[in-house]
Scaffold this active site. Structure first.
Site, mmCIF file in Angstrom:
data_model
loop_
_atom_site.group_PDB
_atom_site.id
_atom_site.type_symbol
_atom_site.label_atom_id
_atom_site.label_comp_id
_atom_site.label_asym_id
_atom_site.label_seq_id
_atom_site.Cartn_x
_atom_site.Cartn_y
_atom_site.Cartn_z
ATOM 1 N N SER A 163 -61.827 24.376 -50.631
ATOM 2 C CA SER A 163 -61.427 22.829 -50.673
ATOM 3 C C SER A 163 -61.118 22.735 -52.313
ATOM 4 O O SER A 163 -60.168 23.260 -52.737
ATOM 5 C CB SER A 163 -62.616 22.080 -50.429
ATOM 6 O OG SER A 163 -62.473 20.742 -50.655
ATOM 7 N N ASP A 171 -57.306 16.857 -53.353
ATOM 8 C CA ASP A 171 -58.038 18.282 -53.491
ATOM 9 C C ASP A 171 -57.230 19.200 -52.915
ATOM 10 O O ASP A 171 -55.955 19.334 -52.371
ATOM 11 C CB ASP A 171 -59.368 17.826 -53.074
ATOM 12 C CG ASP A 171 -59.378 18.119 -51.515
ATOM 13 O OD1 ASP A 171 -58.446 17.832 -51.046
ATOM 14 O OD2 ASP A 171 -60.668 18.832 -50.887
ATOM 15 N N ASP A 176 -57.525 21.489 -50.471
ATOM 16 C CA ASP A 176 -57.264 21.676 -49.247
ATOM 17 C C ASP A 176 -56.564 20.201 -48.525
ATOM 18 O O ASP A 176 -56.393 20.227 -47.113
ATOM 19 C CB ASP A 176 -58.409 22.273 -48.313
ATOM 20 C CG ASP A 176 -59.544 21.242 -48.025
ATOM 21 O OD1 ASP A 176 -59.561 20.422 -48.897
ATOM 22 O OD2 ASP A 176 -60.291 21.429 -47.185
ATOM 23 N N ASP A 211 -57.983 17.298 -47.871
ATOM 24 C CA ASP A 211 -58.338 16.385 -47.088
ATOM 25 C C ASP A 211 -58.849 15.035 -47.646
ATOM 26 O O ASP A 211 -59.135 14.089 -46.981
ATOM 27 C CB ASP A 211 -59.467 17.004 -46.139
ATOM 28 C CG ASP A 211 -60.593 17.470 -47.085
ATOM 29 O OD1 ASP A 211 -60.407 17.708 -48.327
ATOM 30 O OD2 ASP A 211 -61.819 17.976 -46.371
HETATM 31 MG MG MG Z 1 -61.384 19.314 -49.269
#
Ligand code: MG
Length: 458
Positions: A100, A243, A245, A247
């Site tokens: 992440s 961010d 990744d 999400d």
């Molecule tokens: Mg994330």
């Protein structure tokens, strides 16, 4: 039992904690867990843009294949894109190799359930049990899993986003945006999505880079200074940062002001609940009352859960919520899928601005204002539950206390705001959050209850 999973899957520094051996063993444990309910489970695997992605993906894939899972490699993509593919293409599970927002030396492994949601705690514990037992049954040679690649996940995912927003309104508005993907997995979706929506896009850090050389991956004010200065320079209507990744999405208004995640959450919640004429919005107990105030004003209802996005997603499914999320910029749109999704969040913000036809700063300024104070205090892990029980007993008799909520920690509602005393899952501390309409009252609440918690500990 030693812990393998943290709050967000398994994470660590590459080749220190997060090794190829660990990824191999995790692949075997995840596969064995899946084999309990299905003979030949299908697993989608993908990664973010970190430089250790292939090393960990191939190890984990090998482990999955060795216990008889069929593996399909979806390549580099945002976590929510993999989650969407798992749900839509009926995979039995997904595995995403990502850490992440953590620095580039980190990586991690997160497991996705067959419905596209992040695994629940008890499911992770089952995998942990298998991992530590070492009871992995290798499959006979002729039952080893098959491997293939599929590159259709991103198009499938973008199609769903476009079918869940007012594309005509967005296209007509010709909105100008500064997009900061932070060199992460978002680079593979957000730039083309915004182009398809006829936005005027100024790209910032939109080239994938496993070292995150453009900026650190966490979308917090100190990491978004460049974005905050470029937005007014460009005369853009807003800026947005993802961010690592992708999400989570965090916004910057047209003046270059950082918009905190509780505000963008409340703004979009108000828009959705107003449109639907009511409905349930789900969020953890730690979220600002700003959300509840705007949702109630539109005839909706806020349902509070324990902290953690898998918990929020599952409760949303259960209560048939219209919206949900966390105030770190992780918002969940159930008509699309039950997980945090930054690209969907950006598309919904575009729709909101296209319909409202007013500057983002003005819309944010209208939202109710609350002051938050965050403190912490030391407490041995084995004393935490005793302390919380005692705290609930003591405060129950206090005249200023209106009600107590034990969903996660102890949340105490008073006449002047609320205070949440929550045990950290990883450290021997209590976090103390206080919120009030006035700063001095929030300060007083936080200090008062910190002192009380410390007295109880002694
Ligand atoms: Mg994330």
């Amino acid at each position: 039992m030693t812990k393998l999973f943290g709050t967000n899957g398994v994470r660590g520094v590459v080749n220190e904690d997060m090794t190829s051996e660990l990824a191999l063993a995790m692949g075997k444990a995840i596969g064995s867990y899946l084999r309990k309910t299905k003979d030949k489970p299908s697993v989608a695997i993908g990664t973010d843009a970190r430089i250790s992605n292939v090393m960990l993906k191939t190890s984990c894939t090998s482990g999955l294949l060795s216990v008889g899972c069929d593996v399909v490699d979806l390549g580099i993509l945002p976590t929510p894109t993999l989650q969407f593919a798992v749900k839509e293409k009926n995979f039995d599970a997904g595995v995403i190799i990502t850490a992440s927002h953590n620095p580039p030396q980190f990586n991690g492994i997160k497991v996705i359930d067959g419905d596209g949601t992040e695994l629940a705690k008890d499911q992770e514990e089952e995998i942990e049990k298998i991992y530590f037992s070492g009871n992995i049954e290798k499959t006979p040679w002729d039952k080893v899993g098959t491997f293939s690649q599929w590159n259709g996940a991103i198009d499938l995912y973008k199609k769903s986003i476009l079918s869940n927003v007012d594309v005509t309104a967005i296209k007509n508005a010709k909105i100008s945006v500064v997009l900061d993907c932070g060199n992460g997995a978002g680079c593979f979706v957000a730039p083309s999505l915004l182009n398809e929506l006829d936005c005027k896009v100024r790209e910032l850090n939109c080239e994938p880079d496993g070292l995150f050389r453009g900026r650190p991956s966490e979308p917090v004010p100190e990491n978004l200074k460049e974005l905050m200065s470029i937005v007014p320079e460009e005369g853009a209507e807003f800026g947005v940062a993802q961010d690592g990744d992708a999400d989570r999405a965090i916004f910057v208004d047209e003046k270059g002001n950082f918009v905190f995640g509780d505000k963008s959450f409340a703004l979009i919640a108000r828009y959705i609940v107003r449109q639907r004429g009511g409905g349930k919005v789900v969020t953890p107990v730690s979220t600002s009352s700003c959300l509840e105030e705007v949702v109630k004003a539109e005839g909706g209802e806020v349902i509070y859960t324990a902290v953690g996005s898998p918990i929020v997603a599952r409760v949303m499914k259960k209560v048939d919520a219209v919206f949900g999320g966390e105030e770190n910029g992780g918002l969940i749109f159930p008509e699309h899928q039950y997980c945090r999704d930054s690209a969907m969040t950006i598309a919904k913000m575009l729709e909101l601005l296209a319909i409202e036809k007013r500057p983002l700063s003005e819309l944010i300024d209208e939202l109710p204002k609350y002051e938050v104070v965050k403190l912490k205090t030391h407490c041995p892990n084995d004393k935490k539950s005793q302390v919380m029980n005692r705290l609930s007993e003591i405060v129950a008799d206090e005249s200023e206390v209106k009600s107590i909520d034990r969903t996660d920690g102890v949340k105490i509602y008073t006449k002047n705001g609320w205070v949440l005393v929550r045990p950290s899952g990883t450290e021997p501390i209590f976090r103390i959050f206080a919120e009030s309409k006035e700063k001095s009252r929030a300060d007083n609440l936080a200090l008062k209850y910190k002192k009380l918690v410390e007295e109880i500990i002694q």
